[in-house]
Design a protein around this motif. Structure first.
Motif, PDB file in Angstrom:
ATOM      1  N   ASP A   1      40.700  34.264  37.100  1.00  0.00           N
ATOM      2  CA  ASP A   1      39.917  33.788  35.957  1.00  0.00           C
ATOM      3  C   ASP A   1      39.307  34.969  35.210  1.00  0.00           C
ATOM      4  OD1 ASP A   1      38.661  32.021  34.252  1.00  0.00           O
ATOM      5  OD2 ASP A   1      36.975  31.643  35.596  1.00  0.00           O
ATOM      6  N   SER A   2      40.150  35.912  34.812  1.00  0.00           N
ATOM      7  CA  SER A   2      39.670  37.155  34.202  1.00  0.00           C
ATOM      8  C   SER A   2      40.000  37.217  32.720  1.00  0.00           C
ATOM      9  CB  SER A   2      40.295  38.367  34.894  1.00  0.00           C
ATOM     10  OG  SER A   2      39.967  38.406  36.264  1.00  0.00           O
ATOM     11  N   GLY A   3      39.048  37.693  31.932  1.00  0.00           N
ATOM     12  CA  GLY A   3      39.287  37.899  30.515  1.00  0.00           C
ATOM     13  C   GLY A   3      39.738  39.317  30.221  1.00  0.00           C
TER      14      GLY A   3
ATOM     15  N   ARG B   1      33.846  34.650  29.727  1.00  0.00           N
ATOM     16  CA  ARG B   1      35.267  34.290  29.831  1.00  0.00           C
ATOM     17  C   ARG B   1      35.535  32.820  29.530  1.00  0.00           C
ATOM     18  NH1 ARG B   1      32.951  34.802  34.657  1.00  0.00           N
ATOM     19  NH2 ARG B   1      33.183  33.105  36.202  1.00  0.00           N
ATOM     20  N   HIS B   2      34.474  31.973  29.557  1.00  0.00           N
ATOM     21  CA  HIS B   2      34.645  30.541  29.315  1.00  0.00           C
ATOM     22  C   HIS B   2      34.091  30.100  27.962  1.00  0.00           C
ATOM     23  CE1 HIS B   2      34.787  29.819  33.958  1.00  0.00           C
ATOM     24  NE2 HIS B   2      35.956  30.204  33.462  1.00  0.00           N
TER      25      HIS B   2
ATOM     26  N   HIS C   1      43.625  33.606  30.663  1.00  0.00           N
ATOM     27  CA  HIS C   1      43.004  33.952  31.934  1.00  0.00           C
ATOM     28  C   HIS C   1      43.984  34.746  32.796  1.00  0.00           C
ATOM     29  CE1 HIS C   1      39.477  31.544  31.087  1.00  0.00           C
ATOM     30  NE2 HIS C   1      40.290  30.617  30.613  1.00  0.00           N
TER      31      HIS C   1
END
Length: 414
Positions: free
Chosen positions: A213-215, A266-267, A274
């Motif tokens: 879950d990485s930007g 990131r959200h 992602h």
């Protein structure tokens, strides 16, 4: 006016940019001579690059007394150990050495700045070398932070140290003397991993280490190269990055500094792509190269046209019957010859070189460091030496870190 060292570095850089206009006044004969000299340098560089790659293709030798397997013609030494006094100085090297970079000094030497990925003390230490490669000083350039993982050097000779936790920030540090870095909150509060500076595009690219879950972020300072204010953006990928023609669309992050109960960066943008655990990054030949450890990939984002591609994919190579020596890629470095150096976060503890023609060639392997990771690869300014750390060493603990120097026929050496 009382300038900080960071202010002075910036002004010198801007003066150099302004002075560049003088190039257009050079006569044709001089330019012809310069072009001829450039061709000679390129030819020599091509020969040294081929010799470097040939040495790697020759394979790794048995482990030496430092526990390193190296190609023929390369040697190693240990320059620092966690918890021990750095030779010839009064400084104790920090635990869990991680990301790092080298900076040239006026006397022909260099400084190796190195993060401490510890959850309590964190910060950044530095080793100073003279022109002969002897350690002449060691000191701390950042304190009072935590879990400083990777980061990146700037063209104005500062070190951007990244905190890897949900509220982590980027800290700008002067590597040339003991001191304290400056927080840059406008660059966002998230689990920072690494930075890469694009001087032509006046942007800084950043990875985030958050599992699957990485930007992937871009920061555009309001006044270049002042990092105190600017716009933080996150990437959306248009198209299939496993094929050709994929590109990035950038979206502004509404709240770069969310609190613990707020929506993380990131959200905040629904369209954001992602990544599978963003890690190391380096700016090289107009591109921001970065790794994603969980899916064993190295990516290239071409800053000028906004296209993105997967430059290395271990699983895809394996499925196609090709050698895939690089897995769990982490910190990155690059040389003037076009090679990308990629350190492994575990696996079989190698640094692997990605060549411009797509080869993946092991440069070194650590033996007996199975519970560690390789971090902080950085070439000296003359390209003759490579620095890196085994973060937890053969001990497998934060206080077992070892920082190495490798010397040999690298392609970018002078």
């Amino acid at each position: 006016m009382n300038d900080t060292p960071i202010d002075l570095h910036r002004r010198r850089l801007l003066s150099a940019f302004a002075g560049g206009a003088g190039l257009f006044a050079i006569g044709g004969d001089v330019l012809a001579g310069l072009n001829e000299a450039s061709r000679g340098v390129a030819a020599r560089s091509g020969k040294t690059q081929r010799a470097f790659f040939d040495a790697l293709r020759g394979g790794l030798q048995a482990a030496n007394t430092d526990g390193l397997c190296l190609p023929t013609g390369f040697s190693s030494r240990i320059v620092a150990r966690s918890g021990e006094r750095v030779a010839g100085t009064s400084y104790d090297w920090h635990d869990a050495p991680d990301g790092g970079a080298c900076f040239a000094t006026p006397d022909g030497g260099w400084v190796y700045a190195c993060n401490a990925e510890t959850p309590d003390t964190g910060g950044v230490g530095a080793l100073r070398f003279d022109a002969r490669g002897r350690i002449v000083d060691a000191y701390r350039i950042l304190s009072g932070t935590r879990t400083n993982c990777s980061g990146g050097p700037t063209p104005w000779n500062t070190w951007l140290s990244c905190e890897e936790h949900d509220g982590g920030m980027v800290w700008e540090c002067d590597p040339f003397k003991a001191g304290q870095g400056i927080a840059r909150p406008a660059m966002g509060s998230f689990s920072h991993e690494a930075c890469a500076v694009d001087p032509r595009g006046r942007s800084i690219y950043m990875t985030e280490d958050r599992g699957s879950d990485s930007g992937f972020y871009r920061y555009r300072p309001k006044r270049w190269p002042d990092l105190s204010a600017g716009v933080l953006e996150i990437a959306e990928i248009i198209g299939d990055p496993t094929g050709v023609g994929a590109r990035v669309r950038w979206h502004r992050v509404p709240e770069p500094n969310p609190g613990a109960k707020d929506t993380p960066c990131r959200h905040q943008v629904a369209a954001a792509y992602h990544f599978q655990r963003g890690e190391g990054m380096v700016f090289h030949r107009g591109s921001a190269w970065f790794s994603t450890t969980a899916d064993h990939r190295v990516w290239e984002y071409r800053c000028a046209d906004g296209t993105i591609r997967i430059a290395y994919d271990a699983d895809a190579r394996f499925a196609a019957g090709r050698e895939a020596p690089l897995r769990k890629p982490d910190n990155l470095a690059a040389d003037a010859g076009g090679a990308i150096f990629v350190a492994e976060d575990g696996d079989d503890m190698q640094i692997v070189v990605l060549t411009p023609d797509g080869d993946a060639l092991p440069l070194l392997q650590l033996v007996g460091h199975e519970r560690s990771e390789i971090a902080g690869p950085a070439l000296s300014p003359d390209g003759s030496r490579l620095y890196f750390s085994s973060q937890r060493g053969s001990k497998g603990a934060r206080d077992g870190g070892i920082t190495f120097e490798i010397a040999g026929p690298f392609s970018s050496r002078e």
